[in-house]
Write a protein that holds these residues in place. Sequence first.
Motif, short mmCIF file in Angstrom:
data_model
loop_
_atom_site.label_atom_id
_atom_site.label_comp_id
_atom_site.label_asym_id
_atom_site.label_seq_id
_atom_site.Cartn_x
_atom_site.Cartn_y
_atom_site.Cartn_z
N ARG A 1 2.78 1.73 -3.47
CA ARG A 1 1.82 2.09 -4.52
C ARG A 1 1.30 3.52 -4.34
N GLU A 2 1.17 3.94 -3.10
CA GLU A 2 0.77 5.33 -2.88
C GLU A 2 1.86 6.29 -3.33
N GLY B 1 1.83 6.49 -7.00
CA GLY B 1 0.61 7.06 -7.55
C GLY B 1 -0.17 6.10 -8.40
N VAL B 2 -0.14 4.81 -8.01
CA VAL B 2 -0.90 3.81 -8.76
C VAL B 2 -2.03 3.28 -7.89
N ARG B 3 -3.03 2.73 -8.54
CA ARG B 3 -4.21 2.27 -7.83
C ARG B 3 -4.03 0.84 -7.30
N LYS B 4 -4.92 0.48 -6.41
CA LYS B 4 -4.85 -0.81 -5.73
C LYS B 4 -4.84 -1.98 -6.71
N ASP B 5 -5.66 -1.91 -7.75
CA ASP B 5 -5.81 -3.05 -8.67
C ASP B 5 -4.97 -2.92 -9.94
N ASP B 6 -4.15 -1.89 -10.03
CA ASP B 6 -3.27 -1.76 -11.20
C ASP B 6 -2.23 -2.88 -11.18
N GLU C 1 0.82 -1.21 0.00
CA GLU C 1 0.00 0.00 0.00
C GLU C 1 0.86 1.26 0.00
N HIS D 1 1.52 -0.93 -15.47
CA HIS D 1 2.61 0.00 -15.22
C HIS D 1 3.94 -0.73 -15.33
N ARG E 1 -5.13 -1.55 -15.48
CA ARG E 1 -4.13 -0.63 -15.99
C ARG E 1 -2.74 -1.15 -15.67
#
Length: 472
Positions: free
Chosen positions: A265-266, A269-274, A262, A314, A312
Motif C-alpha cells: 500500500r505504501e 500510494g494508498v491509505r490504510k483504510d482505502d 503495509e 482503488h 476511497r
Amino acid sequence: MAKHSSASSFPIQKRWSLMILLCIALSTAIAFFIGASFRACNSRDYSEKNNFNSPIHSFDSQSSAAEKEEDPLSFMKSKLVLLVSHELSLSGGPLLLMELAFLLRAASTRVVWITNQKPTERDEVIYSLEQRMMDRGVEVLSAKGQEAVDTARKADLVILNTAVAGKWLDAVLQENVPRVLPKVLWWIHEMRGHYFKLEYVKHLPFVAGAMIDSHTTADYWKNRTHERLGIKMPETYVVHLGNSKDLMEVAEDSVARRVLREHIRELLGVRKDDLLFAIINSVSRGKGQDLFLKAFNEALQLSQERKLKVPRMHAVIVGSDMSAQTKFETELRNFVADKKIQDSVHFVNKTLNVAPYLASIDVLVQNSQARGECFGRITIEAMAFQLPVLGTAAGGTTEIVVNGTTGWLHPPGKEGVTPLAENIIRLATDIKTRRTMGRKGYSRVKEMFLEHHMSRRISLVLKEVLQKAKRG
C-alpha cells in the motif's frame, strides 16, 4: 501506475520482517500466478449421457487425517515420468506442470522435462525457470532428438500439458507414437475454441486418459470434440487444483499479511483504510480488465450520485507488461486517462509473486470472459487470504465461488459491467459482508482446495493411468 517509495521510510525491524516474508513468498513462486466446486468435485453425478464418449470421473476432495499425513504420491517412487509442455513461461499451464514436477520429485520420482516451443535466442524467463527445475532435481531435455524419443519410450508415464503440446507427438516421436500413446496422460487447461484443431488433438482418443481442471471444461471438451472434430474423448478425470503449503503459511500468518499489506500500500500510494479491488491476471482481453475498469468507473459514479459514505476505492491491475505496451494495454491506460481516474487506478507489472498483492487488497475480481477460466488458481489463492471474490458466472469460477456466500457472480460480457459495478458498491458499503464472505471462502479452501487435496486427486488419476499403461 504504481508509485514507489524509499526503503528508508520503513523501520528497520519491519524491513527485516519483510525481507524474510518475501523470501518465503518467492519460494512459492511456481505455485502462484495461476492462476472447484461446491464440493471439491462438487458431488455432481456425471453419468454417461451420451454414448460417443467415455465417462468423466470426479474425485471427492475429502480425505482422512491419515491420508493428509502421508504423501499420496509415494507409489510414484523410482518411476520415470516425462513432462511435455508446449512452452515455458509465466503463464498458468507451464507453472502448474512445474508444480506437479516438484510434487513428484518430493516422492522420489525421476522427472524429465521437455519444452516443445522455445525461442532460438536465450530467454531469461525460460533460463530462470529451467534452473529452478534443475535445482530441484528435474532433468531438462531438448524437445527434439533421440534422447527425447528414448525417454518417451522408456517412461512409465508421459504427461502432455495443454492441447497444443499434442504437436510434439508427430514432430518428434514419429513412428513411435503408437507405442507411447497408451501411457500418455493429457492435462488440458484450455477453454478457447481455437484449440480445437485436429492437428493438435487427433491422438486424444487413443491416450490413457485426459485430466481437466473443472467439470465445465470437461463437458465443453467432451461435446466440442464430438460435434466439431468427430473424435472421441478418452477416459476423462476432473481434478481441481489446490493451494501450496507455502502459500497457506503466508496467508495464515497475520504478521506476514500485515507487513506485506503495509508495504504494498505504501508503494501504491494508498491509505490504510482505502478499499482495493484487484484483478490479478495476465493483461489480455480474455481476462476482462477493460470491462472491470468500466465497472469500477461506473461504481465510482454511482457512489457519487447516491452520496454514499464509502472509503476511497482503488482498482489495481496486476499483470501488466510495461515494456510490451500492447494495443490492449494502451486501450486500458487511455480509458483511465479519458475518465480522469488516474489517482484511483494502479497498474502493476506481471509477477510470479502475487502473495504481497493478495495481502494488500480487499476484494479479488475474477473477470475472465467468454467461457471463463478452466479453473482459475488465483481465485482459491485469494480465498486463502480471506478475500471475497467477484467473479464471472462462467467456467471453473462457478465451481469455486459460492454465489452469495464466498462472493458474488456476474455475467460475462458487456451485460456484466453494471452488475459488477453494483457488487463493488455492495462490498464497499458493507464491511461485515466482506469479512463474512472472506471467512467462508477461507473455510472452503481449507475443506477442499489445499495441496494435499490436489495431490490425492492426482494420485488417483496416476494410479489408474499407470495400470492402463501396463495393460497396454
